[in-house]
Design a protein around this motif. Structure first.
Motif, mmCIF file in Angstrom:
data_model
loop_
_atom_site.group_PDB
_atom_site.id
_atom_site.type_symbol
_atom_site.label_atom_id
_atom_site.label_comp_id
_atom_site.label_asym_id
_atom_site.label_seq_id
_atom_site.Cartn_x
_atom_site.Cartn_y
_atom_site.Cartn_z
ATOM 1 N N SER A 151 52.150 68.734 105.862
ATOM 2 C CA SER A 151 53.499 68.793 106.212
ATOM 3 C C SER A 151 53.633 69.197 107.680
ATOM 4 O O SER A 151 52.933 68.972 108.164
ATOM 5 C CB SER A 151 53.734 70.268 105.066
ATOM 6 N N VAL A 152 55.267 68.970 107.707
ATOM 7 C CA VAL A 152 55.613 69.592 109.155
ATOM 8 C C VAL A 152 55.859 71.192 109.060
ATOM 9 O O VAL A 152 57.065 71.072 108.571
ATOM 10 C CB VAL A 152 56.619 68.890 110.195
ATOM 11 N N GLY A 153 55.283 71.783 110.310
ATOM 12 C CA GLY A 153 55.932 73.127 110.251
ATOM 13 C C GLY A 153 57.315 73.742 110.565
ATOM 14 O O GLY A 153 58.175 72.604 111.386
ATOM 15 N N MET A 154 57.893 74.301 111.165
ATOM 16 C CA MET A 154 59.419 74.668 111.404
ATOM 17 C C MET A 154 59.192 75.481 112.861
ATOM 18 O O MET A 154 58.123 75.786 113.604
ATOM 19 C CB MET A 154 60.028 76.098 111.431
ATOM 20 N N ASP A 155 60.051 74.407 113.770
ATOM 21 C CA ASP A 155 59.903 74.351 114.989
ATOM 22 C C ASP A 155 61.335 73.846 115.689
ATOM 23 O O ASP A 155 62.087 73.343 115.266
ATOM 24 C CB ASP A 155 58.891 73.259 115.984
ATOM 25 N N LEU A 156 61.658 75.055 117.322
ATOM 26 C CA LEU A 156 62.695 74.565 117.601
ATOM 27 C C LEU A 156 62.423 73.976 119.273
ATOM 28 O O LEU A 156 61.346 73.972 119.799
ATOM 29 C CB LEU A 156 63.127 76.449 117.627
ATOM 30 N N THR A 157 62.842 73.073 119.369
ATOM 31 C CA THR A 157 62.808 72.175 120.531
ATOM 32 C C THR A 157 64.026 72.158 121.288
ATOM 33 O O THR A 157 65.190 71.695 120.992
ATOM 34 C CB THR A 157 62.406 70.617 120.390
ATOM 35 N N ILE A 158 64.024 72.265 122.413
ATOM 36 C CA ILE A 158 65.628 72.645 122.972
ATOM 37 C C ILE A 158 65.230 71.296 124.055
ATOM 38 O O ILE A 158 63.717 71.471 125.158
ATOM 39 C CB ILE A 158 65.751 74.291 124.570
ATOM 40 N N SER A 159 66.331 70.598 124.684
ATOM 41 C CA SER A 159 66.579 69.205 126.022
ATOM 42 C C SER A 159 67.416 69.883 126.647
ATOM 43 O O SER A 159 68.194 70.531 126.791
ATOM 44 C CB SER A 159 66.814 68.017 125.024
ATOM 45 N N TYR A 160 66.603 69.752 128.069
ATOM 46 C CA TYR A 160 67.916 70.134 129.485
ATOM 47 C C TYR A 160 67.802 68.797 129.833
ATOM 48 O O TYR A 160 66.953 68.350 129.954
ATOM 49 C CB TYR A 160 66.693 70.904 130.508
ATOM 50 N N THR A 161 69.019 69.212 130.789
ATOM 51 C CA THR A 161 68.927 67.939 132.124
ATOM 52 C C THR A 161 69.646 69.033 133.106
ATOM 53 O O THR A 161 70.733 69.010 132.937
ATOM 54 C CB THR A 161 70.263 66.790 131.277
ATOM 55 N N GLU A 162 69.261 68.488 134.318
ATOM 56 C CA GLU A 162 69.762 68.929 135.284
ATOM 57 C C GLU A 162 69.151 70.615 134.885
ATOM 58 O O GLU A 162 70.258 71.043 135.787
ATOM 59 C CB GLU A 162 71.103 68.623 135.993
ATOM 60 N N GLY A 163 68.850 71.429 134.851
ATOM 61 C CA GLY A 163 68.259 72.726 134.416
ATOM 62 C C GLY A 163 69.339 73.762 132.935
ATOM 63 O O GLY A 163 69.580 74.455 132.951
ATOM 64 N N LYS A 164 69.755 72.730 132.665
ATOM 65 C CA LYS A 164 71.053 72.788 131.795
ATOM 66 C C LYS A 164 70.775 72.942 130.331
ATOM 67 O O LYS A 164 70.447 70.970 129.750
ATOM 68 C CB LYS A 164 71.954 72.840 131.581
ATOM 69 N N ALA A 165 71.012 73.047 129.118
ATOM 70 C CA ALA A 165 70.289 72.434 128.028
ATOM 71 C C ALA A 165 71.676 72.226 127.327
ATOM 72 O O ALA A 165 72.369 72.706 127.879
ATOM 73 C CB ALA A 165 70.364 74.222 126.506
ATOM 74 N N TYR A 166 71.348 70.979 126.936
ATOM 75 C CA TYR A 166 72.258 69.604 126.386
ATOM 76 C C TYR A 166 72.451 69.437 124.519
ATOM 77 O O TYR A 166 73.289 69.471 124.094
ATOM 78 C CB TYR A 166 72.536 68.946 126.992
ATOM 79 N N ALA A 167 71.158 69.564 124.299
ATOM 80 C CA ALA A 167 70.897 69.318 122.713
ATOM 81 C C ALA A 167 69.241 70.668 122.611
ATOM 82 O O ALA A 167 68.623 70.846 123.010
ATOM 83 C CB ALA A 167 70.575 68.282 122.303
ATOM 84 N N ALA A 168 69.841 70.893 121.064
ATOM 85 C CA ALA A 168 68.650 71.544 120.613
ATOM 86 C C ALA A 168 67.960 70.890 118.996
ATOM 87 O O ALA A 168 69.075 70.883 118.108
ATOM 88 C CB ALA A 168 68.532 73.191 120.593
ATOM 89 N N TYR A 169 67.024 70.927 118.413
ATOM 90 C CA TYR A 169 66.946 70.388 117.245
ATOM 91 C C TYR A 169 65.966 71.508 116.857
ATOM 92 O O TYR A 169 64.289 71.838 117.278
ATOM 93 C CB TYR A 169 65.691 69.096 117.575
ATOM 94 N N LEU A 170 66.357 72.055 116.010
ATOM 95 C CA LEU A 170 64.930 72.979 114.431
ATOM 96 C C LEU A 170 64.480 72.195 113.580
ATOM 97 O O LEU A 170 65.337 71.436 112.594
ATOM 98 C CB LEU A 170 65.942 73.936 113.764
ATOM 99 N N THR A 171 63.795 71.713 114.223
ATOM 100 C CA THR A 171 62.621 70.780 112.379
ATOM 101 C C THR A 171 62.796 71.702 111.474
ATOM 102 O O THR A 171 62.402 72.875 111.600
ATOM 103 C CB THR A 171 61.468 70.566 113.312
ATOM 104 N N LEU A 172 62.469 71.383 110.245
ATOM 105 C CA LEU A 172 62.956 72.551 109.238
ATOM 106 C C LEU A 172 61.451 71.687 108.793
ATOM 107 O O LEU A 172 60.796 70.508 108.809
ATOM 108 C CB LEU A 172 63.848 71.947 108.259
ATOM 109 N N PRO A 173 60.861 72.950 108.147
ATOM 110 C CA PRO A 173 59.111 72.280 107.121
ATOM 111 C C PRO A 173 59.597 71.283 106.509
ATOM 112 O O PRO A 173 60.786 71.021 104.792
ATOM 113 C CB PRO A 173 59.711 73.586 106.339
ATOM 114 N N HIS A 174 58.550 70.366 106.164
ATOM 115 C CA HIS A 174 58.551 69.198 105.823
ATOM 116 C C HIS A 174 57.657 68.406 104.952
ATOM 117 O O HIS A 174 57.145 68.478 105.922
ATOM 118 C CB HIS A 174 60.314 68.326 105.816
#
Length: 90
Positions: free
Chosen positions: A2-25
């Motif tokens: 299974s996959v656990g919970m994880d938070l990924t933040i994506s940046y461009t030119e030093g600024k966050a433009y998106a984030a993804y919270l993976t839920l357990p599955h």
């Protein structure tokens, strides 16, 4: 496996433009459909309607309260505050 919970933040030119919270599955599941649960917050679901993750298109404006309202709608455990602290710092 299974996959656990994880938070990924994506940046461009030093600024966050998106984030993804993976839920357990189970690993290997793919997103089948998406649903906007709040402005700029989209949830990915598998083919059986189980939530896989939460995409945040404006991470700095995503609050702990907003995320927990979504977790309630998904009938998933609420998130502790420390899960959103990286979004505030982004």
């Amino acid at each position: 496996m299974s996959v656990g919970m994880d938070l990924t933040i994506s940046y461009t030119e030093g600024k966050a433009y998106a984030a993804y919270l993976t839920l357990p599955h189970k690993s290997g599941l793919k997103s089948y459909r998406q649903r906007e649960m709040a402005p700029d917050i989209i949830v990915d679901f598998d083919h059986q309607g189980r939530p896989l993750g939460i995409e945040m298109l404006d991470p700095r404006r995503t609050t702990w309260t907003k995320l927990n309202r979504i977790m309630d709608k998904l009938q998933m455990p609420r998130l502790p505050r420390e899960w959103v602290r990286p979004l505030r710092a982004a």
